[in-house]
Write a protein that holds these residues in place. Structure first.
Motif, PDB file in Angstrom:
ATOM      1  N   ASP A 197       0.830  -1.211   0.000  1.00  0.00           N
ATOM      2  CA  ASP A 197       0.000   0.000   0.000  1.00  0.00           C
ATOM      3  C   ASP A 197       0.864   1.261   0.000  1.00  0.00           C
ATOM      4  O   ASP A 197       0.538   2.239  -0.669  1.00  0.00           O
ATOM      5  CB  ASP A 197      -0.936   0.025   1.205  1.00  0.00           C
ATOM      6  N   ALA A 198       1.962   1.230   0.741  1.00  0.00           N
ATOM      7  CA  ALA A 198       2.877   2.388   0.762  1.00  0.00           C
ATOM      8  C   ALA A 198       3.458   2.614  -0.628  1.00  0.00           C
ATOM      9  O   ALA A 198       3.567   3.758  -1.082  1.00  0.00           O
ATOM     10  CB  ALA A 198       3.989   2.170   1.786  1.00  0.00           C
ATOM     11  N   MET A 199       3.814   1.548  -1.322  1.00  0.00           N
ATOM     12  CA  MET A 199       4.341   1.696  -2.687  1.00  0.00           C
ATOM     13  C   MET A 199       3.260   2.204  -3.629  1.00  0.00           C
ATOM     14  O   MET A 199       3.534   3.032  -4.499  1.00  0.00           O
ATOM     15  CB  MET A 199       4.912   0.368  -3.186  1.00  0.00           C
ATOM     16  N   ASP A 200       2.031   1.725  -3.470  1.00  0.00           N
ATOM     17  CA  ASP A 200       0.932   2.192  -4.318  1.00  0.00           C
ATOM     18  C   ASP A 200       0.615   3.664  -4.062  1.00  0.00           C
ATOM     19  O   ASP A 200       0.262   4.393  -4.978  1.00  0.00           O
ATOM     20  CB  ASP A 200      -0.326   1.348  -4.081  1.00  0.00           C
ATOM     21  N   ARG A 201       0.755   4.092  -2.828  1.00  0.00           N
ATOM     22  CA  ARG A 201       0.454   5.472  -2.458  1.00  0.00           C
ATOM     23  C   ARG A 201       1.582   6.420  -2.837  1.00  0.00           C
ATOM     24  O   ARG A 201       1.348   7.516  -3.335  1.00  0.00           O
ATOM     25  CB  ARG A 201       0.186   5.540  -0.954  1.00  0.00           C
ATOM     26  N   ASP A 202       2.828   6.012  -2.609  1.00  0.00           N
ATOM     27  CA  ASP A 202       3.977   6.910  -2.752  1.00  0.00           C
ATOM     28  C   ASP A 202       4.847   6.597  -3.962  1.00  0.00           C
ATOM     29  O   ASP A 202       6.019   6.954  -3.999  1.00  0.00           O
ATOM     30  CB  ASP A 202       4.841   6.850  -1.484  1.00  0.00           C
ATOM     31  N   TRP A 203       4.297   5.943  -4.984  1.00  0.00           N
ATOM     32  CA  TRP A 203       5.076   5.488  -6.138  1.00  0.00           C
ATOM     33  C   TRP A 203       5.863   6.597  -6.814  1.00  0.00           C
ATOM     34  O   TRP A 203       6.917   6.360  -7.374  1.00  0.00           O
ATOM     35  CB  TRP A 203       4.179   4.786  -7.164  1.00  0.00           C
ATOM     36  N   ALA A 204       5.398   7.825  -6.774  1.00  0.00           N
ATOM     37  CA  ALA A 204       6.078   8.924  -7.473  1.00  0.00           C
ATOM     38  C   ALA A 204       7.228   9.516  -6.673  1.00  0.00           C
ATOM     39  O   ALA A 204       7.996  10.319  -7.202  1.00  0.00           O
ATOM     40  CB  ALA A 204       5.079  10.024  -7.821  1.00  0.00           C
ATOM     41  N   ASP A 205       7.380   9.131  -5.428  1.00  0.00           N
ATOM     42  CA  ASP A 205       8.436   9.675  -4.575  1.00  0.00           C
ATOM     43  C   ASP A 205       9.774   9.029  -4.933  1.00  0.00           C
ATOM     44  O   ASP A 205       9.966   7.842  -4.710  1.00  0.00           O
ATOM     45  CB  ASP A 205       8.108   9.403  -3.107  1.00  0.00           C
ATOM     46  N   PRO A 206      10.710   9.806  -5.503  1.00  0.00           N
ATOM     47  CA  PRO A 206      11.993   9.206  -5.890  1.00  0.00           C
ATOM     48  C   PRO A 206      12.806   8.736  -4.684  1.00  0.00           C
ATOM     49  O   PRO A 206      13.721   7.932  -4.835  1.00  0.00           O
ATOM     50  CB  PRO A 206      12.710  10.323  -6.643  1.00  0.00           C
ATOM     51  N   ASP A 207      12.472   9.206  -3.485  1.00  0.00           N
ATOM     52  CA  ASP A 207      13.184   8.783  -2.275  1.00  0.00           C
ATOM     53  C   ASP A 207      12.606   7.514  -1.662  1.00  0.00           C
ATOM     54  O   ASP A 207      13.123   7.027  -0.662  1.00  0.00           O
ATOM     55  CB  ASP A 207      13.166   9.910  -1.228  1.00  0.00           C
ATOM     56  N   LEU A 208      11.544   6.993  -2.252  1.00  0.00           N
ATOM     57  CA  LEU A 208      10.971   5.746  -1.763  1.00  0.00           C
ATOM     58  C   LEU A 208      11.953   4.631  -2.097  1.00  0.00           C
ATOM     59  O   LEU A 208      12.211   4.339  -3.258  1.00  0.00           O
ATOM     60  CB  LEU A 208       9.627   5.477  -2.437  1.00  0.00           C
ATOM     61  N   ASP A 209      12.537   4.052  -1.070  1.00  0.00           N
ATOM     62  CA  ASP A 209      13.533   3.011  -1.296  1.00  0.00           C
ATOM     63  C   ASP A 209      13.179   1.757  -0.520  1.00  0.00           C
ATOM     64  O   ASP A 209      12.206   1.714   0.232  1.00  0.00           O
ATOM     65  CB  ASP A 209      14.933   3.503  -0.953  1.00  0.00           C
ATOM     66  N   LEU A 210      13.977   0.739  -0.723  1.00  0.00           N
ATOM     67  CA  LEU A 210      13.715  -0.555  -0.120  1.00  0.00           C
ATOM     68  C   LEU A 210      13.663  -0.488   1.400  1.00  0.00           C
ATOM     69  O   LEU A 210      12.797  -1.094   2.028  1.00  0.00           O
ATOM     70  CB  LEU A 210      14.775  -1.563  -0.574  1.00  0.00           C
ATOM     71  N   ALA A 211      14.563   0.270   2.007  1.00  0.00           N
ATOM     72  CA  ALA A 211      14.588   0.366   3.464  1.00  0.00           C
ATOM     73  C   ALA A 211      13.285   0.972   3.994  1.00  0.00           C
ATOM     74  O   ALA A 211      12.728   0.487   4.986  1.00  0.00           O
ATOM     75  CB  ALA A 211      15.785   1.201   3.913  1.00  0.00           C
ATOM     76  N   ALA A 212      12.794   2.009   3.331  1.00  0.00           N
ATOM     77  CA  ALA A 212      11.554   2.655   3.777  1.00  0.00           C
ATOM     78  C   ALA A 212      10.363   1.721   3.636  1.00  0.00           C
ATOM     79  O   ALA A 212       9.509   1.646   4.530  1.00  0.00           O
ATOM     80  CB  ALA A 212      11.320   3.936   2.975  1.00  0.00           C
ATOM     81  N   VAL A 213      10.291   1.006   2.526  1.00  0.00           N
ATOM     82  CA  VAL A 213       9.169   0.100   2.303  1.00  0.00           C
ATOM     83  C   VAL A 213       9.233  -1.075   3.267  1.00  0.00           C
ATOM     84  O   VAL A 213       8.216  -1.486   3.831  1.00  0.00           O
ATOM     85  CB  VAL A 213       9.146  -0.377   0.831  1.00  0.00           C
ATOM     86  N   ALA A 214      10.420  -1.617   3.477  1.00  0.00           N
ATOM     87  CA  ALA A 214      10.585  -2.733   4.419  1.00  0.00           C
ATOM     88  C   ALA A 214      10.174  -2.307   5.821  1.00  0.00           C
ATOM     89  O   ALA A 214       9.580  -3.097   6.567  1.00  0.00           O
ATOM     90  CB  ALA A 214      12.022  -3.238   4.400  1.00  0.00           C
ATOM     91  N   ALA A 215      10.467  -1.065   6.180  1.00  0.00           N
ATOM     92  CA  ALA A 215      10.086  -0.561   7.497  1.00  0.00           C
ATOM     93  C   ALA A 215       8.564  -0.554   7.671  1.00  0.00           C
ATOM     94  O   ALA A 215       8.062  -0.814   8.764  1.00  0.00           O
ATOM     95  CB  ALA A 215      10.654   0.838   7.707  1.00  0.00           C
ATOM     96  N   HIS A 216       7.821  -0.265   6.596  1.00  0.00           N
ATOM     97  CA  HIS A 216       6.350  -0.310   6.662  1.00  0.00           C
ATOM     98  C   HIS A 216       5.864  -1.708   7.032  1.00  0.00           C
ATOM     99  O   HIS A 216       4.836  -1.855   7.684  1.00  0.00           O
ATOM    100  CB  HIS A 216       5.724   0.100   5.328  1.00  0.00           C
TER     101      HIS A 216
ATOM    102  N   GLY B 290       7.762  -3.876   8.723  1.00  0.00           N
ATOM    103  CA  GLY B 290       8.410  -4.323   9.944  1.00  0.00           C
ATOM    104  C   GLY B 290       9.418  -5.440   9.711  1.00  0.00           C
ATOM    105  O   GLY B 290       9.652  -6.268  10.583  1.00  0.00           O
ATOM    106  N   TYR B 291      10.017  -5.473   8.535  1.00  0.00           N
ATOM    107  CA  TYR B 291      10.992  -6.488   8.160  1.00  0.00           C
ATOM    108  C   TYR B 291      12.364  -5.847   7.929  1.00  0.00           C
ATOM    109  O   TYR B 291      12.447  -4.659   7.616  1.00  0.00           O
ATOM    110  CB  TYR B 291      10.602  -7.134   6.819  1.00  0.00           C
ATOM    111  N   SER B 292      13.403  -6.678   7.993  1.00  0.00           N
ATOM    112  CA  SER B 292      14.709  -6.241   7.491  1.00  0.00           C
ATOM    113  C   SER B 292      14.594  -6.219   5.968  1.00  0.00           C
ATOM    114  O   SER B 292      13.711  -6.858   5.392  1.00  0.00           O
ATOM    115  CB  SER B 292      15.814  -7.209   7.914  1.00  0.00           C
ATOM    116  N   ARG B 293      15.490  -5.495   5.319  1.00  0.00           N
ATOM    117  CA  ARG B 293      15.428  -5.377   3.857  1.00  0.00           C
ATOM    118  C   ARG B 293      15.462  -6.740   3.166  1.00  0.00           C
ATOM    119  O   ARG B 293      14.674  -7.015   2.275  1.00  0.00           O
ATOM    120  CB  ARG B 293      16.580  -4.521   3.338  1.00  0.00           C
ATOM    121  N   PHE B 294      16.393  -7.587   3.564  1.00  0.00           N
ATOM    122  CA  PHE B 294      16.584  -8.852   2.867  1.00  0.00           C
ATOM    123  C   PHE B 294      15.447  -9.841   3.137  1.00  0.00           C
ATOM    124  O   PHE B 294      15.007 -10.547   2.217  1.00  0.00           O
ATOM    125  CB  PHE B 294      17.951  -9.435   3.219  1.00  0.00           C
TER     126      PHE B 294
END
Length: 137
Positions: free
Chosen positions: A12-31, A33-37
């Motif tokens: 949902d965060a990716m669907d909402r914030d898809w245009a944000d160039p600062d949206l990265d794996l760490a931020a999405v993983a934090a949504h 509650g997981y580690s990146r890997f």
């Protein structure tokens, strides 16, 4: 069930914030509650593609809409959909659609309504970050 809820939160965060160039794996993983890997593995297992592939696909889908409907330069579309490099945008676009952004526009414009003037599309999208004219400045 909790795993799926966490992954949906990230999606949902990716669907909402898809245009944000600062949206990265760490931020999405934090949504989620997981580690990146761990997040990459769980997301791919659940949705059949990595988070990066999903986000790129969503951005290219939005770019296709803009190229069909708005009178914007390819560079403008590139930045509006969250890419920070025209080269990366064009290569990703061609890999996903089989056409360059310019070829795509040539093939698909004129099949529907007239193009929306670029100034209106930019106004609706909030302009470009850092210009003082966007909604988030």
């Amino acid at each position: 069930m909790e795993k799926l809820r966490q992954l949906r939160r990230a999606k949902d965060a990716m669907d909402r914030d898809w245009a944000d160039p600062d949206l990265d794996l760490a931020a999405v993983a934090a949504h989620a509650g997981y580690s990146r890997f761990h997040f990459i593995r769980a997301f791919k297992e659940t949705y059949g593609e990595t988070p990066g592939q999903y986000l790129s696909r969503r951005r290219i889908e939005r770019a296709e809409d803009m190229l069909r409907s708005a009178d914007l330069a390819v560079t403008e579309v590139c930045f509006l959909v969250g890419f920070s490099s025209v080269g990366t945008f064009s290569a990703t676009f061609k890999r996903q659609t089989g056409l360059t952004p310019s070829e795509y526009r040539t093939r698909h414009v004129g099949r529907g309504t007239a193009l929306i003037p670029g100034c209106y599309a930019l106004l609706w999208a909030g302009g470009f970050p850092g210009t003082g004219r966007d909604r988030n400045s």
